[in-house]
Design a protein around this motif. Structure first.
Motif, PDB file in Angstrom:
ATOM      1  N   THR A  40       1.112  -1.168   0.004  1.00  0.00           N
ATOM      2  CA  THR A  40       0.104   0.029  -0.131  1.00  0.00           C
ATOM      3  C   THR A  40       0.932   1.249  -0.171  1.00  0.00           C
ATOM      4  O   THR A  40       1.886   1.292   0.705  1.00  0.00           O
ATOM      5  CB  THR A  40      -0.912   0.138   1.268  1.00  0.00           C
ATOM      6  N   LEU A  41       0.638   2.160  -0.908  1.00  0.00           N
ATOM      7  CA  LEU A  41       1.355   3.207  -0.933  1.00  0.00           C
ATOM      8  C   LEU A  41       0.834   4.529   0.340  1.00  0.00           C
ATOM      9  O   LEU A  41      -0.332   4.208   1.017  1.00  0.00           O
ATOM     10  CB  LEU A  41       1.206   4.079  -2.244  1.00  0.00           C
ATOM     11  N   ARG A  42       1.531   5.664   0.404  1.00  0.00           N
ATOM     12  CA  ARG A  42       1.301   6.487   1.172  1.00  0.00           C
ATOM     13  C   ARG A  42      -0.046   7.080   1.169  1.00  0.00           C
ATOM     14  O   ARG A  42      -0.908   7.487   2.296  1.00  0.00           O
ATOM     15  CB  ARG A  42       2.157   7.800   1.140  1.00  0.00           C
ATOM     16  N   ASP A  43      -0.745   6.983   0.042  1.00  0.00           N
ATOM     17  CA  ASP A  43      -1.978   7.493  -0.254  1.00  0.00           C
ATOM     18  C   ASP A  43      -3.101   6.366   0.388  1.00  0.00           C
ATOM     19  O   ASP A  43      -4.512   6.510   0.348  1.00  0.00           O
ATOM     20  CB  ASP A  43      -2.571   7.758  -1.577  1.00  0.00           C
ATOM     21  N   GLY A  44      -2.687   5.345   0.897  1.00  0.00           N
ATOM     22  CA  GLY A  44      -3.507   4.090   1.562  1.00  0.00           C
ATOM     23  C   GLY A  44      -4.039   3.585   0.544  1.00  0.00           C
ATOM     24  O   GLY A  44      -4.717   2.370   0.849  1.00  0.00           O
ATOM     25  N   PHE A  94      -2.314   1.809 -12.194  1.00  0.00           N
ATOM     26  CA  PHE A  94      -1.705   2.704 -10.964  1.00  0.00           C
ATOM     27  C   PHE A  94      -2.607   4.089 -10.826  1.00  0.00           C
ATOM     28  O   PHE A  94      -3.000   4.420  -9.918  1.00  0.00           O
ATOM     29  CB  PHE A  94      -0.360   2.960 -11.338  1.00  0.00           C
ATOM     30  N   ILE A  95      -2.879   4.510 -12.165  1.00  0.00           N
ATOM     31  CA  ILE A  95      -3.620   5.891 -12.265  1.00  0.00           C
ATOM     32  C   ILE A  95      -5.034   5.588 -11.480  1.00  0.00           C
ATOM     33  O   ILE A  95      -5.443   6.326 -10.866  1.00  0.00           O
ATOM     34  CB  ILE A  95      -3.600   6.342 -13.642  1.00  0.00           C
ATOM     35  N   LYS A  96      -5.788   4.600 -11.917  1.00  0.00           N
ATOM     36  CA  LYS A  96      -7.239   4.299 -11.273  1.00  0.00           C
ATOM     37  C   LYS A  96      -7.020   4.167  -9.837  1.00  0.00           C
ATOM     38  O   LYS A  96      -7.893   4.869  -9.136  1.00  0.00           O
ATOM     39  CB  LYS A  96      -7.673   2.848 -11.998  1.00  0.00           C
ATOM     40  N   LEU A  99      -6.907   7.428  -8.281  1.00  0.00           N
ATOM     41  CA  LEU A  99      -7.953   8.114  -8.450  1.00  0.00           C
ATOM     42  C   LEU A  99      -9.241   7.510  -7.448  1.00  0.00           C
ATOM     43  O   LEU A  99     -10.360   7.959  -7.629  1.00  0.00           O
ATOM     44  CB  LEU A  99      -8.648   8.109  -9.753  1.00  0.00           C
ATOM     45  N   ALA A 100      -8.655   6.485  -6.617  1.00  0.00           N
ATOM     46  CA  ALA A 100      -9.634   5.905  -5.825  1.00  0.00           C
ATOM     47  C   ALA A 100     -10.709   5.028  -6.611  1.00  0.00           C
ATOM     48  O   ALA A 100     -11.745   4.795  -6.091  1.00  0.00           O
ATOM     49  CB  ALA A 100     -10.141   6.776  -4.695  1.00  0.00           C
TER      50      ALA A 100
END
Length: 162
Positions: A40-44, A94-96, A99-100
């Protein structure tokens, strides 16, 4: 323009994108380890998501060159198309995630353009493809991808009609 070459390359792009879906239908969750290691990246949010698997990428990288050989195009072109189609698909995922959007959700254009544009640009290293061929091929793939997806859904080969 090279219409026959565009069609041949789009067949390979389609094969590269279809093989992971077919493998999932046949094998279920067997060997479906997440390509991103479930980090999981920093954006969760996950890097790519659970639907992008090592099995899917490997099957595309191994199967597409075989189809390319059968088509008389050579394994190098098949491998290049598969690798760049998978790279485009991973970029889309990755982009999706950023964009959550959930894994396997629809994002028109984002789902079709990178996975056809990247291979067509990369193929220029091995075949005489013009920039017009790349643009036309990408447009054809984007439209055809939406149509074929619905057909595969009706044949129970896809979980969703997109």
């Amino acid at each position: 323009m090279h219409p026959i070459l565009i069609v041949e390359l789009l067949v390979l792009v389609g094969v590269a994108n279809a093989l992971p879906v077919i493998a999932k239908k046949i094998m279920g969750t067997a060997g479906a380890w997440p390509l991103d290691g479930a980090i999981t990246l920093r954006d969760g949010r996950p890097l790519f998501g659970h639907s992008k698997t090592i099995r899917g990428v490997l099957i595309a990288l191994l199967g597409t060159p075989v189809v390319a050989i059968l088509m008389g195009l050579g394994w190098k072109l098949g491998f290049l198309v598969a690798a760049s189609a998978m790279a485009g698909d991973l970029l889309s995922s990755f982009i999706k995630r950023r964009l959550a959007l959930p894994p396997s959700s629809q994002a028109r254009g984002l789902d079709q353009v990178p996975e056809s544009l990247f291979p067509l640009i990369a193929a220029r290293c091995l075949v005489p493809l013009s920039w017009l061929d790349v643009v036309v091929g990408t447009a054809i793939f984007a439209v055809a991808g939406l149509v074929v997806s619905r057909i595969l859904f009706r044949l129970n080969l896809r979980d969703r009609p997109y």
